[in-house]
Write a protein that holds these residues in place. Structure first.
Motif, PDB file in Angstrom:
ATOM      1  N   HIS A 122      -4.026  14.582   2.368  1.00 56.08           N
ATOM      2  CA  HIS A 122      -3.743  14.105   1.020  1.00 56.08           C
ATOM      3  C   HIS A 122      -5.004  13.468   0.428  1.00 56.08           C
ATOM      4  O   HIS A 122      -5.653  12.638   1.065  1.00 56.08           O
ATOM      5  N   LYS A 148       5.893  13.366   3.044  1.00 54.50           N
ATOM      6  CA  LYS A 148       5.833  13.792   1.645  1.00 54.50           C
ATOM      7  C   LYS A 148       6.641  15.063   1.395  1.00 54.50           C
ATOM      8  O   LYS A 148       6.938  15.389   0.245  1.00 54.50           O
ATOM      9  N   GLU A 152       8.698  10.999  -2.327  1.00 55.97           N
ATOM     10  CA  GLU A 152       7.776   9.876  -2.472  1.00 55.97           C
ATOM     11  C   GLU A 152       8.447   8.518  -2.336  1.00 55.97           C
ATOM     12  O   GLU A 152       7.772   7.527  -2.094  1.00 55.97           O
ATOM     13  N   ASP A 186       3.882  16.484  -4.855  1.00 47.87           N
ATOM     14  CA  ASP A 186       2.450  16.698  -5.055  1.00 47.87           C
ATOM     15  C   ASP A 186       1.979  17.918  -4.256  1.00 47.87           C
ATOM     16  O   ASP A 186       2.701  18.427  -3.387  1.00 47.87           O
ATOM     17  N   TYR A 200      -0.099  18.375  -1.850  1.00 44.86           N
ATOM     18  CA  TYR A 200      -0.145  18.198  -0.397  1.00 44.86           C
ATOM     19  C   TYR A 200       1.242  18.370   0.212  1.00 44.86           C
ATOM     20  O   TYR A 200       1.438  19.133   1.177  1.00 44.86           O
ATOM     21  N   GLY A 219       1.020   4.796  -9.995  1.00 42.27           N
ATOM     22  CA  GLY A 219       1.142   5.334  -8.646  1.00 42.27           C
ATOM     23  C   GLY A 219       0.889   4.291  -7.579  1.00 42.27           C
ATOM     24  O   GLY A 219       1.609   4.219  -6.574  1.00 42.27           O
TER      25      GLY A 219
END
Length: 327
Positions: free
Chosen positions: A80, A123, A127, A145, A147, A282
């Protein structure tokens, strides 16, 4: 094969998890290790066969390396990346995490490898979690995301490959991993708290819950999944089994490095609002949001419980950090 030892092909040995697993397997009466990485970068053990692979993408050739191997543990990955500047981040993650993983797995299956242990990521689940609703291994994946998406695609490809080849797949999704030598935000937190700075932080009333996993606990589960019959074709989440709030974690880490965190109560909603205004939503989500995992499946299927406590692991991590400052 040497005697009755199982031959293990371990990728990613220059990484945080791969290096620790290698150290744990070295000298074992049960395993002979072939250690693979793009750049080894670690002190070589005399009884380990080291292989440098310049490219872990979809064109890498593994046939000779996979011969006579019993278990593959695939810890190598494009990890990530915060603030990824790639023109197409998902495509870059797929090259290594999907194409590279499935390329290795196909060649491993063709060479007769019996089990493939894949180090994935929480992940894949998502999240954050809602209060009292930790992620489980049976939840529908919800990566957000590139990743996490790439890890899920690799998982799906591996499970499909298992059905067509019979090679056993084991998938492990760790939460945030910490331990001696940890980098990034966890190390930065230790460094800040170790200074003993008396600046009050407005983090005294964060009531979230976060799951963490000590490196020793993750390595122990990986080793269990390498051999346990019930692990075949299963997905496991992993943590220390002792979730903490951000406030609790800061106090525990400060205690471990021999200082005291000065934390004052402040409304979390206001902190979130302020962080959003300055473009740090975030970061605030990770500080104030919850991410818990349920590891009861590990005990039910494997008889596995984390062998090391959170407090002991934090102390070990802190001691290693403090010692490194004087090297």
């Amino acid at each position: 094969m040497e005697g009755t030892k199982k031959v293990v092909l371990l990728t990613g040995v220059s990484g945080f998890v791969g290096r620790a697993l290698l150290d744990s397997l070295v000298g074992s009466a049960s395993y002979q290790v072939r250690a693979c990485a793009r750049n080894i970068g670690v002190a070589e053990h005399p009884d380990v066969e080291y292989i440098t692979m310049g490219d872990l993408g979809g064109d890498a050739r593994w046939e000779s390396l996979a011969q006579d191997v019993d278990v593959v543990v695939h810890a190598a990955a494009r990890v990530h990346v915060m603030n990824d500047k790639s023109a197409d981040p998902l495509a870059e993650f797929r090259k290594v995490n999907v194409d590279g993983t499935l390329n290795l797995a196909r060649q491993a299956a063709a060479s007769g490898v019996r089990r493939f242990v894949f180090i994935s990521s929480i992940k894949v689940n998502g999240e954050f979690t809602l209060p009292g609703r930790p992620f489980t291994a049976n939840d529908s994946p919800c990566p957000v995301d590139p990743y996490g998406i790439s890890k899920l695609e690799a998982e799906n490809g591996l499970l499909a490959l298992s059905k067509s080849t019979g090679m056993e797949i084991v998938i492990i999704r760790p939460v945030l991993v910490y331990g001696p030598g940890v980098k990034a935000n966890f190390r930065n937190m230790m460094a800040f708290l170790a200074k003993g700075v008396s600046i009050p932080l407005p983090l005294g009333s964060v009531n979230n819950k976060r799951s963490l996993v000590a490196l020793d606990n993750l390595v122990d589960l990986i080793k269990t999944c390498m051999v346990h019959p019930a692990a075949a074709n299963q997905i496991f989440l992993v943590s220390d089994g002792n979730d903490v709030s951000t406030t609790e974690l800061l106090r525990k880490v400060a205690h471990s490095v021999g200082t005291k965190a000065v934390l004052v109560p402040f409304p979390v909603k206001l902190l979130m609002f302020m962080a959003t205004l300055v473009g740090k939503k975030g970061v605030a989500t990770r500080l104030f949001g919850s991410l818990q995992v349920d590891i009861s499946k590990n005990h039910q299927l494997l008889g596995w419980l984390p062998p090391v406590t959170l407090d002991a692991s934090l102390k070990k991590t802190a001691n290693a950090y403090l010692e490194s400052k004087f090297e």
